[in-house]
Design a protein around this motif. Structure first.
Motif, PDB file in Angstrom:
ATOM      1  N   ASP A 148     -66.805   8.449  49.211  1.00  0.00           N
ATOM      2  CA  ASP A 148     -68.137   9.072  49.180  1.00  0.00           C
ATOM      3  C   ASP A 148     -68.050  10.461  48.548  1.00  0.00           C
ATOM      4  O   ASP A 148     -68.913  10.844  47.744  1.00  0.00           O
ATOM      5  N   PHE A 149     -67.005  11.209  48.906  1.00  0.00           N
ATOM      6  CA  PHE A 149     -66.792  12.539  48.331  1.00  0.00           C
ATOM      7  C   PHE A 149     -66.607  12.445  46.816  1.00  0.00           C
ATOM      8  O   PHE A 149     -67.213  13.206  46.045  1.00  0.00           O
ATOM      9  N   ALA A 150     -65.762  11.508  46.365  1.00  0.00           N
ATOM     10  CA  ALA A 150     -65.497  11.365  44.938  1.00  0.00           C
ATOM     11  C   ALA A 150     -66.776  11.013  44.171  1.00  0.00           C
ATOM     12  O   ALA A 150     -67.038  11.544  43.084  1.00  0.00           O
ATOM     13  N   TRP A 151     -67.585  10.113  44.728  1.00  0.00           N
ATOM     14  CA  TRP A 151     -68.833   9.723  44.078  1.00  0.00           C
ATOM     15  C   TRP A 151     -69.799  10.895  43.994  1.00  0.00           C
ATOM     16  O   TRP A 151     -70.464  11.099  42.977  1.00  0.00           O
ATOM     17  N   ARG A 152     -69.858  11.683  45.066  1.00  0.00           N
ATOM     18  CA  ARG A 152     -70.716  12.875  45.039  1.00  0.00           C
ATOM     19  C   ARG A 152     -70.245  13.860  43.975  1.00  0.00           C
ATOM     20  O   ARG A 152     -71.073  14.521  43.325  1.00  0.00           O
ATOM     21  N   GLU A 153     -68.935  13.992  43.795  1.00  0.00           N
ATOM     22  CA  GLU A 153     -68.415  14.906  42.778  1.00  0.00           C
ATOM     23  C   GLU A 153     -68.879  14.519  41.384  1.00  0.00           C
ATOM     24  O   GLU A 153     -69.037  15.382  40.515  1.00  0.00           O
ATOM     25  N   THR A 154     -69.099  13.241  41.152  1.00  0.00           N
ATOM     26  CA  THR A 154     -69.595  12.792  39.843  1.00  0.00           C
ATOM     27  C   THR A 154     -71.116  12.853  39.765  1.00  0.00           C
ATOM     28  O   THR A 154     -71.692  12.404  38.767  1.00  0.00           O
ATOM     29  N   GLU A 155     -71.746  13.420  40.804  1.00  0.00           N
ATOM     30  CA  GLU A 155     -73.207  13.425  40.925  1.00  0.00           C
ATOM     31  C   GLU A 155     -73.736  11.996  40.812  1.00  0.00           C
ATOM     32  O   GLU A 155     -74.676  11.688  40.075  1.00  0.00           O
ATOM     33  N   GLU A 156     -73.078  11.124  41.585  1.00  0.00           N
ATOM     34  CA  GLU A 156     -73.434   9.700  41.660  1.00  0.00           C
ATOM     35  C   GLU A 156     -73.457   9.042  40.283  1.00  0.00           C
ATOM     36  O   GLU A 156     -74.305   8.209  39.975  1.00  0.00           O
ATOM     37  N   GLY A 157     -72.472   9.424  39.467  1.00  0.00           N
ATOM     38  CA  GLY A 157     -72.293   8.809  38.161  1.00  0.00           C
ATOM     39  C   GLY A 157     -72.925   9.551  37.008  1.00  0.00           C
ATOM     40  O   GLY A 157     -72.609   9.293  35.841  1.00  0.00           O
ATOM     41  N   GLU A 158     -73.822  10.512  37.298  1.00  0.00           N
ATOM     42  CA  GLU A 158     -74.523  11.216  36.220  1.00  0.00           C
ATOM     43  C   GLU A 158     -73.564  12.012  35.350  1.00  0.00           C
ATOM     44  O   GLU A 158     -73.725  12.056  34.118  1.00  0.00           O
ATOM     45  N   LEU A 159     -72.572  12.662  35.949  1.00  0.00           N
ATOM     46  CA  LEU A 159     -71.620  13.437  35.148  1.00  0.00           C
ATOM     47  C   LEU A 159     -70.784  12.524  34.259  1.00  0.00           C
ATOM     48  O   LEU A 159     -70.421  12.892  33.140  1.00  0.00           O
ATOM     49  N   LEU A 160     -70.470  11.339  34.752  1.00  0.00           N
ATOM     50  CA  LEU A 160     -69.711  10.398  33.932  1.00  0.00           C
ATOM     51  C   LEU A 160     -70.537   9.920  32.735  1.00  0.00           C
ATOM     52  O   LEU A 160     -70.008   9.745  31.636  1.00  0.00           O
ATOM     53  N   LEU A 161     -71.836   9.722  32.950  1.00  0.00           N
ATOM     54  CA  LEU A 161     -72.713   9.344  31.846  1.00  0.00           C
ATOM     55  C   LEU A 161     -72.759  10.458  30.804  1.00  0.00           C
ATOM     56  O   LEU A 161     -72.642  10.198  29.594  1.00  0.00           O
ATOM     57  N   ARG A 162     -72.901  11.706  31.252  1.00  0.00           N
ATOM     58  CA  ARG A 162     -72.929  12.835  30.320  1.00  0.00           C
ATOM     59  C   ARG A 162     -71.602  12.958  29.586  1.00  0.00           C
ATOM     60  O   ARG A 162     -71.564  13.214  28.376  1.00  0.00           O
ATOM     61  N   LEU A 163     -70.514  12.736  30.305  1.00  0.00           N
ATOM     62  CA  LEU A 163     -69.192  12.819  29.689  1.00  0.00           C
ATOM     63  C   LEU A 163     -69.019  11.716  28.648  1.00  0.00           C
ATOM     64  O   LEU A 163     -68.476  11.948  27.556  1.00  0.00           O
ATOM     65  N   GLN A 164     -69.503  10.527  28.960  1.00  0.00           N
ATOM     66  CA  GLN A 164     -69.389   9.416  28.026  1.00  0.00           C
ATOM     67  C   GLN A 164     -70.169   9.707  26.745  1.00  0.00           C
ATOM     68  O   GLN A 164     -69.739   9.342  25.638  1.00  0.00           O
ATOM     69  N   ARG A 165     -71.289  10.382  26.871  1.00  0.00           N
ATOM     70  CA  ARG A 165     -72.082  10.722  25.698  1.00  0.00           C
ATOM     71  C   ARG A 165     -71.426  11.830  24.880  1.00  0.00           C
ATOM     72  O   ARG A 165     -71.540  11.847  23.650  1.00  0.00           O
ATOM     73  N   LEU A 166     -70.733  12.736  25.559  1.00  0.00           N
ATOM     74  CA  LEU A 166     -70.031  13.808  24.864  1.00  0.00           C
ATOM     75  C   LEU A 166     -68.778  13.297  24.156  1.00  0.00           C
ATOM     76  O   LEU A 166     -68.437  13.755  23.062  1.00  0.00           O
ATOM     77  N   GLU A 167     -68.080  12.361  24.804  1.00  0.00           N
ATOM     78  CA  GLU A 167     -66.831  11.820  24.253  1.00  0.00           C
ATOM     79  C   GLU A 167     -66.889  10.285  24.294  1.00  0.00           C
ATOM     80  O   GLU A 167     -66.196   9.650  25.083  1.00  0.00           O
ATOM     81  N   PRO A 168     -67.705   9.679  23.455  1.00  0.00           N
ATOM     82  CA  PRO A 168     -67.936   8.234  23.575  1.00  0.00           C
ATOM     83  C   PRO A 168     -66.688   7.378  23.374  1.00  0.00           C
ATOM     84  O   PRO A 168     -66.625   6.266  23.919  1.00  0.00           O
ATOM     85  N   PHE A 169     -65.693   7.863  22.617  1.00  0.00           N
ATOM     86  CA  PHE A 169     -64.512   7.045  22.373  1.00  0.00           C
ATOM     87  C   PHE A 169     -63.317   7.450  23.236  1.00  0.00           C
ATOM     88  O   PHE A 169     -62.225   6.919  23.056  1.00  0.00           O
ATOM     89  N   ALA A 170     -63.550   8.333  24.182  1.00  0.00           N
ATOM     90  CA  ALA A 170     -62.508   8.634  25.164  1.00  0.00           C
ATOM     91  C   ALA A 170     -62.497   7.527  26.215  1.00  0.00           C
ATOM     92  O   ALA A 170     -63.555   7.040  26.627  1.00  0.00           O
ATOM     93  N   THR A 171     -61.313   7.112  26.644  1.00  0.00           N
ATOM     94  CA  THR A 171     -61.236   6.011  27.615  1.00  0.00           C
ATOM     95  C   THR A 171     -61.284   6.489  29.055  1.00  0.00           C
ATOM     96  O   THR A 171     -61.636   5.718  29.950  1.00  0.00           O
ATOM     97  N   TYR A 172     -60.942   7.766  29.306  1.00  0.00           N
ATOM     98  CA  TYR A 172     -60.819   8.178  30.707  1.00  0.00           C
ATOM     99  C   TYR A 172     -62.139   8.173  31.483  1.00  0.00           C
ATOM    100  O   TYR A 172     -62.138   7.878  32.688  1.00  0.00           O
ATOM    101  N   PRO A 173     -63.311   8.429  30.874  1.00  0.00           N
ATOM    102  CA  PRO A 173     -64.539   8.284  31.676  1.00  0.00           C
ATOM    103  C   PRO A 173     -64.720   6.855  32.192  1.00  0.00           C
ATOM    104  O   PRO A 173     -65.112   6.641  33.337  1.00  0.00           O
TER     105      PRO A 173
END
Length: 323
Positions: A77-102
């Motif tokens: 639950d803590f880890a999911w909150r840190e990602t703002e329930e996935g929103e930060l991962l979406l923003r990261l994916q848009r910033l670095e679309p070909f990075a695999t780590y997101p």
């Protein structure tokens, strides 16, 4: 501190390790540079993803009523909150679309039931491009990415190669060629193929036989060298094999790993404690302890879910955290 010889003491390693991790959640928190172009991924997203990966397995391999399960669910639950329930991962994916780590971090959370449809849709678009498919990666990393795609619904399940022959382990190399880099590569091939210890009987038979034969001397060598992080990963591998664990783990392996713990329950990656420990430089101490401590908990949970002397079989099937 009790030296682990029996199942109860192995359980103690898991309890101590997860307690240490829980008490140091701040070390896994994302910093202000999480979306920065010059941010240090290995100090932000990597620890958080590893926390989620291990805790997802703990929730699957322990009963819902187990305190370890509750602690792991709280950390998820803590880890999911840190990602703002996935929103930060979406923003990261848009910033670095070909990075695999997101995608890999997201997949570790998806394993526990957390989903963000918009992230999955955006990642699927990129994964459908020739640029994504043709990115040059070593075989072990490529296997990990393919498994992450399956976990996120981007690729149908079962399309990852059942026997990754391009990897070090897949080639069944001469056992004397084992060294540190090969050790980390082989453990991650096993982790990917077994869905991080969540899938039973997932290893191809020839790989399982090869590992059962050679894991004991490799593990003994790592313990002798004080390579606690790799030793913990090899103990986790041993717990995924169809052969009884007392056939593949040296009798004193858990005692030796347990003796490497410091009074807080943490385990250093390599060697013995030096300097002032956690009080001297907390950030450096965390960096050199969090992964080996997480993997010790991971290995201990898999081992106690399948006691020595009993082949692999049905285990607890606790549900992941809700989405």
């Amino acid at each position: 501190m009790t030296a682990p010889d029996g199942a109860g003491d192995v359980r103690g390693v898991a309890e101590d390790a997860l307690a240490w991790v829980d008490a140091r959640r701040a070390g896994f928190a994302l910093g202000e540079d999480a979306l920065s172009a010059d941010g240090e991924v290995d100090r932000s997203w990597k620890p958080l993803g590893e926390l989620a990966q291990v805790c997802a397995t703990v929730t699957r391999r322990t009963a819902r009523s187990d305190p370890l399960n509750a602690r792991a669910r709280a950390l998820l639950d803590f880890a999911w909150r840190e990602t703002e329930e996935g929103e930060l991962l979406l923003r990261l994916q848009r910033l670095e679309p070909f990075a695999t780590y997101p995608l890999e971090v997201y997949a570790s959370l998806a394993a526990a039931g957390f989903r963000h449809p918009a992230f999955e849709a955006a990642a699927a678009v990129v994964a459908g491009t020739r640029g994504w498919r043709l990115t040059e990666q070593d075989p072990t990393r490529r296997l990990g990415v393919r498994c992450a795609e399956e976990r996120c619904g981007i690729r149908p399940r079962g399309q990852a190669p059942p026997a990754p022959r391009g990897t070090w382990l897949g080639g069944l190399p001469e056992p004397w060629t084992f060294e540190r880099a090969a050790g980390y590569a082989l453990t991650h091939v096993v982790f990917h193929l077994t869905d991080w210890g969540r899938a039973d009987d997932a290893l191809p038979p020839d790989l399982a036989r090869y590992l059962a034969d050679w894991l004991p001397p490799w593990l003994d060598t790592c313990l002798d060298a004080g390579m606690w992080d790799l030793a913990a990963e090899l103990l986790a591998v041993a717990a995924t094999l169809p052969r009884p664990t007392d056939d593949t783990v040296p009798p004193d392996a858990w005692r030796r790993l347990g003796a490497a713990r410091d009074p807080s329950g943490a385990i250093r990656e390599v060697g013995r404690e030096d300097g002032d420990g956690e009080a001297g430089d907390p950030a450096r101490y965390f960096a050199h302890h969090y992964h080996s401590t997480l993997l010790a908990a991971f290995a201990a949970v898999l081992t106690t879910a399948r006691p020595a002397g009993r082949p692999a079989g049905p285990r607890h099937g606790g549900q992941g955290a809700p989405a």
